[in-house]
Scaffold this motif. Structure first.
Motif, short mmCIF file in Angstrom:
data_model
loop_
_atom_site.label_atom_id
_atom_site.label_comp_id
_atom_site.label_asym_id
_atom_site.label_seq_id
_atom_site.Cartn_x
_atom_site.Cartn_y
_atom_site.Cartn_z
N GLU A 1 0.86 -1.19 0.00
CA GLU A 1 0.00 0.00 0.00
C GLU A 1 0.89 1.23 0.00
OE1 GLU A 1 -3.79 1.48 -0.18
OE2 GLU A 1 -3.20 -0.61 -0.19
N PRO A 2 0.72 2.27 -0.86
CA PRO A 2 1.55 3.49 -0.83
C PRO A 2 1.42 4.19 0.53
CG PRO A 2 0.20 3.41 -2.79
CD PRO A 2 -0.29 2.32 -1.91
N SER A 3 2.54 4.73 1.00
CA SER A 3 2.50 5.39 2.32
C SER A 3 3.57 6.48 2.40
CB SER A 3 2.74 4.37 3.43
OG SER A 3 4.05 3.85 3.33
N PHE A 4 3.41 7.35 3.38
CA PHE A 4 4.40 8.38 3.68
C PHE A 4 4.61 8.39 5.19
CE2 PHE A 4 4.83 13.08 4.73
CZ PHE A 4 6.22 13.04 4.68
N THR A 5 5.82 8.10 5.62
CA THR A 5 6.11 8.06 7.07
C THR A 5 7.36 8.90 7.35
OG1 THR A 5 7.46 6.10 6.77
CG2 THR A 5 5.17 5.73 7.44
N THR A 6 7.51 9.29 8.60
CA THR A 6 8.72 10.00 9.05
C THR A 6 9.35 9.21 10.20
OG1 THR A 6 7.37 11.34 10.51
CG2 THR A 6 7.95 12.31 8.40
N GLU A 7 10.66 9.42 10.35
CA GLU A 7 11.36 8.63 11.38
C GLU A 7 12.60 9.41 11.86
OE1 GLU A 7 12.01 4.40 10.39
OE2 GLU A 7 14.08 4.76 11.00
N LEU A 8 12.82 9.41 13.15
CA LEU A 8 14.03 10.01 13.73
C LEU A 8 15.00 8.89 14.14
CD1 LEU A 8 12.65 12.84 16.05
CD2 LEU A 8 14.33 13.15 14.23
N ASP A 9 16.29 9.10 13.94
CA ASP A 9 17.24 8.03 14.31
C ASP A 9 17.43 7.97 15.82
OD1 ASP A 9 18.69 10.40 14.59
OD2 ASP A 9 20.59 9.42 14.04
N ARG A 10 17.01 8.95 16.55
CA ARG A 10 17.10 8.92 18.01
C ARG A 10 16.00 9.79 18.58
NH1 ARG A 10 23.02 10.99 18.39
NH2 ARG A 10 23.06 9.83 16.44
N GLU A 11 15.66 9.50 19.82
CA GLU A 11 14.58 10.26 20.44
C GLU A 11 15.10 11.40 21.27
OE1 GLU A 11 13.01 7.08 22.63
OE2 GLU A 11 12.00 6.14 20.92
N ARG A 12 16.39 11.35 21.62
CA ARG A 12 16.93 12.36 22.52
C ARG A 12 18.34 12.72 22.05
NH1 ARG A 12 16.27 13.89 27.90
NH2 ARG A 12 18.21 14.56 28.86
N VAL A 13 18.61 14.00 21.98
CA VAL A 13 19.97 14.45 21.66
C VAL A 13 20.36 15.55 22.64
CG1 VAL A 13 19.87 13.94 19.20
CG2 VAL A 13 19.11 16.16 20.03
N ASN A 14 21.62 15.85 22.67
CA ASN A 14 22.09 16.97 23.48
C ASN A 14 22.15 18.21 22.61
OD1 ASN A 14 22.52 15.56 25.92
ND2 ASN A 14 24.37 14.65 25.02
N ALA A 15 22.02 19.34 23.25
CA ALA A 15 22.07 20.60 22.52
C ALA A 15 23.39 20.69 21.78
CB ALA A 15 21.92 21.76 23.50
N GLY A 16 23.29 21.04 20.50
CA GLY A 16 24.51 21.12 19.68
C GLY A 16 24.76 19.87 18.87
N ASP A 17 24.18 18.76 19.29
CA ASP A 17 24.35 17.52 18.54
C ASP A 17 23.31 17.44 17.43
OD1 ASP A 17 26.39 16.93 20.14
OD2 ASP A 17 25.37 15.40 21.32
N THR A 18 23.50 16.47 16.56
CA THR A 18 22.55 16.35 15.43
C THR A 18 21.79 15.03 15.49
OG1 THR A 18 24.28 15.39 14.08
CG2 THR A 18 23.94 17.75 13.84
N ALA A 19 20.54 15.11 15.03
CA ALA A 19 19.71 13.92 14.85
C ALA A 19 19.32 13.86 13.37
CB ALA A 19 18.47 13.97 15.72
N THR A 20 18.99 12.69 12.89
CA THR A 20 18.64 12.54 11.46
C THR A 20 17.14 12.25 11.34
OG1 THR A 20 20.84 11.70 11.02
CG2 THR A 20 19.15 11.28 9.35
N LEU A 21 16.50 13.04 10.51
CA LEU A 21 15.06 12.85 10.22
C LEU A 21 14.94 12.25 8.82
CD1 LEU A 21 12.01 13.38 10.85
CD2 LEU A 21 12.32 15.60 9.74
N LYS A 22 14.21 11.15 8.75
CA LYS A 22 14.02 10.51 7.45
C LYS A 22 12.55 10.65 7.02
CE LYS A 22 17.57 7.00 8.09
NZ LYS A 22 17.83 5.59 8.38
N LEU A 23 12.34 11.09 5.78
CA LEU A 23 11.00 11.12 5.19
C LEU A 23 10.94 9.95 4.21
CD1 LEU A 23 10.54 14.94 4.43
CD2 LEU A 23 10.24 13.71 6.58
N ILE A 24 10.10 8.97 4.50
CA ILE A 24 10.10 7.72 3.73
C ILE A 24 8.80 7.66 2.88
CG2 ILE A 24 10.22 5.20 3.89
CD1 ILE A 24 11.40 5.70 6.75
#
Lengths: 603, 257
Positions: free
Chosen positions: A36-59
């Motif tokens: 079934e066609p879909s559009f989802t989003t996903e973060l590689d982590r739920e918590r980061v420290n200020a100044g650090d980076t997290a990755t957001l994926k649009l699938i």
């Protein structure tokens, strides 16, 4: 009629091939089934420290080619597009094709970053993703973990001056990995370098561990020069509880990394501005060749008595502090009467950076003119940055006695030097030429070793003190004897024992039986009196079992002592002995006495 | 009869004494005459003749400060640095405070003579101002004086209290003088005890004429020596700590004075 056996093997192979073809057919059918066609989003982590980076994926799954959407601005967070990737998967005979757009999110401050549900329209149909939340923690302030400092001994130097520069890294937590620090140098040459740990230091109530890199720098141009900054690349590993568990290939490396978050950080120091001056032109000696520091020169030569044309090895030693390693051997002035042939040179550092030490030049000089030649080595002039003045050091002149070359014969190593030949007096002797003779012969005296070196002198020296000591000590000893009769008795017994023991040897040697047994009895009684206490003459063989064995006398010695007592009893009635018995008895008696002497004495 | 016998013995004794005295006087006179003759030779520039005449003086095993000093001068005029310094050092042993000897030694230890002239200073160098015999005599006198005071106090207790201060002072001086005597002796024992007489004296690795040369010693250099084999000395250069064997004729050992 011919009977043919049915071919069962052929039937089984046909069945196996049919199954395989059916599976292949099923697989190709499955490829035709789409998810079934879909559009989802996903973060590689739920918590980061200020100044650090997290990755957001649009699938985007089975939505075809979808362009990267523009994300709405997020409060307190920087968004950067990272790129696109494609993914094909088959799950339960269902094929899906995904396009994944990745964004990096870098929150600036602690708090929460809310990512709303995103909407995309594909082929007239709107797809909406689920909203996400990213927790932002306090983070790690790398500046609070450590810092880098440049330390120079002064702010003003001279061209040619060598000085130590320190790069100090103060840290509260050691990095997992590090690279040696780098330093921007303009107008300086780097020399030797050392690294060492220093004792911890407390700065603003915080205890820091300290590591120090020391460098030897030499200033090579004048002006206001900037030194640094120094940079120190480090890799830290931090435990991050909010990190999402790694998947795929990352999961393979997770055990190696320990699940910790890596953080690469370059510590950077401030720069130093140093003033580098040229040594002043005013008062500069003509032979100044750029030596800066403080030096001493010593020159030695060997041999000092040579024929003209013979080589003389000269050793020039320059010691001190400064750019000593780069010093050159001064040239001999023209017309000095010597030919100089430079040889080897070596440097022995006085410290690990080579800021001080001894530079040794070995050269060969050949005297050309016979006679007493004085060779003045050129002055070593240098700029003393401490005294801020030019200084010079000239070694003592070398005086060589140069014989005429025609008569000169090099003395080969390994030959005995010949008798002294008439020589030209060197200047040191020439300096004694005006010494006047003494006209009074004076008293004759012996040149034998002083009586002080003889033992009798020290006996004479100490004689009055020995007499005085005897006068003082004699009454004290007498009094001690009077106060301790037991001790006196023991000393008396020892003297008697010695007397009897000597008599034993003499009588045994002379073969005098009665006298030998008398001495043996006396020796035994005196030794037993010393060991057991009591008057000599009162001991019988009873004491062997009743007192000596319980006191620790070995059984063998006890048996021999018993034998001696028995022999003494026999000797009272029959004092004659056979030849050779007395030495044997004496030997046994001495062994028994030695064994009894091992026992503790009676007090 | 008895009186006559005593007179005979007395006569014999006086004659013997006079004989010995005259003999000594005659010998001393001969030495004095020979010494002046040698001086005259040296003054006339005949250094080799003067040197030979000095060495032939009938002094037995004795010598004098002036004799050693003048022999040193004769050798120095001939360019024999090592021999000259050796004689001056012997003169210094007898008279360490003699200005002429000190002057000669100072001048002969100028630049070029030795690699580093007399680098043997120590905190006890000042004890060189007296000979060991002088230090010994001083220590002997003070120690006996102290012993006498102690014995006097012991024999006459009434004096003991009155002499206590003097006894303590004498004791202190005696202890100090004995300490200095020991220090002076130890210092002299550590000093190099021999001097090299010949230029560029070859030091060999073993006491054989065929042995390889290890290094050479400059003339006039002082070394530590040990007579370990007939005709050879085992020597050590105190500056470089190198050691080897030197033929005995190339070296003069100085007595511990």
């Amino acid at each position: 009629m011919r009977y043919s056996r049915p071919n069962f093997r052929s039937s089984a192979n046909t069945l196996r091939l049919s199954r395989w073809l059916l599976s292949l057919l099923g697989f190709f059918l499955a490829l035709q089934l789409r998810a079934e066609p879909s559009f989802t989003t996903e973060l590689d982590r739920e918590r980061v420290n200020a100044g650090d980076t997290a990755t957001l994926k649009l699938i985007f799954t089975d939505l075809g080619e979808v362009e990267a959407p523009t994300l709405p601005a997020l409060t307190n967070c920087t968004i950067r597009y990272q790129g696109v990737s494609r993914q094909l998967s088959i799950v339960n005979f269902t094929r899906s094709s995904s396009i994944i757009h990745q964004y990096s999110l870098q929150p600036q401050n602690p708090g929460t970053v809310s990512i709303p549900g995103l909407q995309v329209e594909v082929d007239g149909k709107t797809y909406t993703s689920q909203p996400l939340t990213l927790q932002v923690g306090q983070g790690i302030n790398m500046e609070s973990i450590g810092f880098l400092r440049l330390v120079a001994p002064r702010s003003e130097f001279y061209v040619g001056e060598t000085f130590p520069l320190e790069i100090r890294f103060y840290y509260r937590e050691a990095p997992a990995r590090q690279a040696p620090p780098t330093l921007k140098l303009d107008g300086f040459i780097k020399g030797r370098q050392t690294v060492e740990n220093l004792p911890p230091e407390t700065l603003t109530n915080v205890l820091y561990s300290v590591v120090r890199w020391s460098l030897a720098l030499t200033a090579v141009k004048a002006g206001e020069l900037t030194l640094g900054p120094a940079e120190f690349q480090t890799l830290y590993l931090f435990n991050n509880p909010g990190r999402r568990r790694a998947r795929g290939v990352e999961a393979l490396f997770e055990p190696l990394l320990g699940g910790a978050e890596q953080k690469q950080h370059a510590f950077q120091s401030d720069s130093l501005t140093l003033r580098v001056l040229n040594p002043p032109a005013a008062g500069r000696p003509a032979n100044f060749n750029g030596a800066v520091g403080r030096f001493r020169v010593e020159v030695t030569a060997s041999p000092t008595n040579v024929a003209a044309g013979d080589p003389v090895t000269v050793r020039v030693q320059v010691s001190g502090q400064g750019n000593i390693e780069g010093l050159r051997l001064p040239e001999l002035p023209a017309g000095s009467g010597f030919q100089l042939y430079p040889g080897t040179n070596s440097f022995t550092e006085g410290d690990s950076l080579g800021l001080s030490g001894i530079k040794t030049f070995e050269a060969v000089i050949v005297p050309e003119v016979p006679g007493v030649q004085s060779l003045k080595w050129p002055w070593l002039t240098y700029w003393d940055p401490g005294a801020k003045a030019y200084a010079a050091d000239q070694p003592r002149p070398l005086v060589l006695n140069v014989r005429p070359g025609a008569n000169a014969q090099a003395q080969p190593v390994g030959t005995v030097p010949g008798p002294p030949e008439p020589r030209t007096p060197p200047t040191s002797v020439a300096a004694t030429a005006e010494l006047a003779l003494l006209q009074e012969l004076g008293p004759l005296a012996s040149l034998a070793a002083s009586p002080v070196t003889q033992p009798w002198f020290w006996g004479v020296l100490g004689f009055p003190l020995a007499v005085y000591a005897a006068l003082v000590l004699a009454p004290i000893l007498r009094q001690q004897r009077a106060e301790d009769p037991k001790r006196t008795a023991r000393q008396q017994a020892r003297r008697e024992l010695t007397k009897y023991t000597n008599a034993l040897r003499e009588r045994a040697h002379q073969g005098q039986g009665p006298q030998f047994f008398a001495a043996l009895n006396g020796a035994l009684q005196q030794q037993l009196a010393l060991t057991l206490g009591g008057p000599p003459g009162s001991f019988t063989d009873d004491v062997v079992e009743t007192r000596l064995v319980p006191a620790g006398l070995p059984p063998e010695a006890a048996e021999r002592l018993q034998d001696l007592f028995n022999r003494l009893a026999e000797a009272r009635f029959s004092p004659t002995v056979s030849a050779g018995e007395l030495p044997h008895l004496r030997e046994r008696a001495e062994q028994v006495l030695a064994a009894v002497r091992q026992l503790p004495e009676a007090t | 009869m008895k009186f006559r016998s005593h007179t005979r013995w007395l006569t014999w004794g006086i004659s013997l004494f006079l004989g010995i005295d005259l003999s000594i006087h005659a010998q001393t006179n001969a030495v004095e005459v020979g010494f002046q003759a040698a001086n005259a030779q040296v003054a006339a520039g005949k250094f080799a003749e003067g040197k030979a005449q000095y060495s032939q003086l009938p002094t037995g095993e004795k010598t004098s400060v002036a004799l050693e000093y003048n022999r040193g001068v004769a050798h120095s005029r001939l360019g024999e640095v090592g021999q000259a310094r050796a004689h001056w050092l012997l003169a210094e042993r007898l008279a360490p405070r003699n200005p002429a000897v000190q002057n000669a030694l100072h001048r002969s230890s100028g630049p070029g003579t030795t690699p580093a002239a007399e680098p043997f200073d120590s905190p006890l160098s000042w004890t060189d101002a007296l000979t060991l015999n002088e230090w010994g005599a001083l220590a002997l006198i003070l120690t006996w004086f102290w012993g006498a005071m102690l014995l006097l106090g012991r024999g006459k207790p009434s004096f003991a209290a009155a002499l206590r201060g003097y006894t303590l002072g004498a004791g202190l001086l005696a202890v100090v003088s004995v300490g200095l005597l020991a220090g002076a002796w130890a210092r002299r024992a550590r000093l190099p005890d021999a001097i090299v007489l010949r230029p560029e004296t070859l030091v060999r690795v073993s006491p054989l004429d065929e042995a390889r040369g290890a290094f050479s010693l400059a003339e006039g250099v002082r070394v530590r020596s040990q007579a370990a084999r007939a005709g050879w000395f085992l020597v050590e250069d105190p500056l470089t700590r190198r050691f080897g064997w030197v033929k005995s004729e190339a070296l003069l050992r100085l007595p511990l004075q």
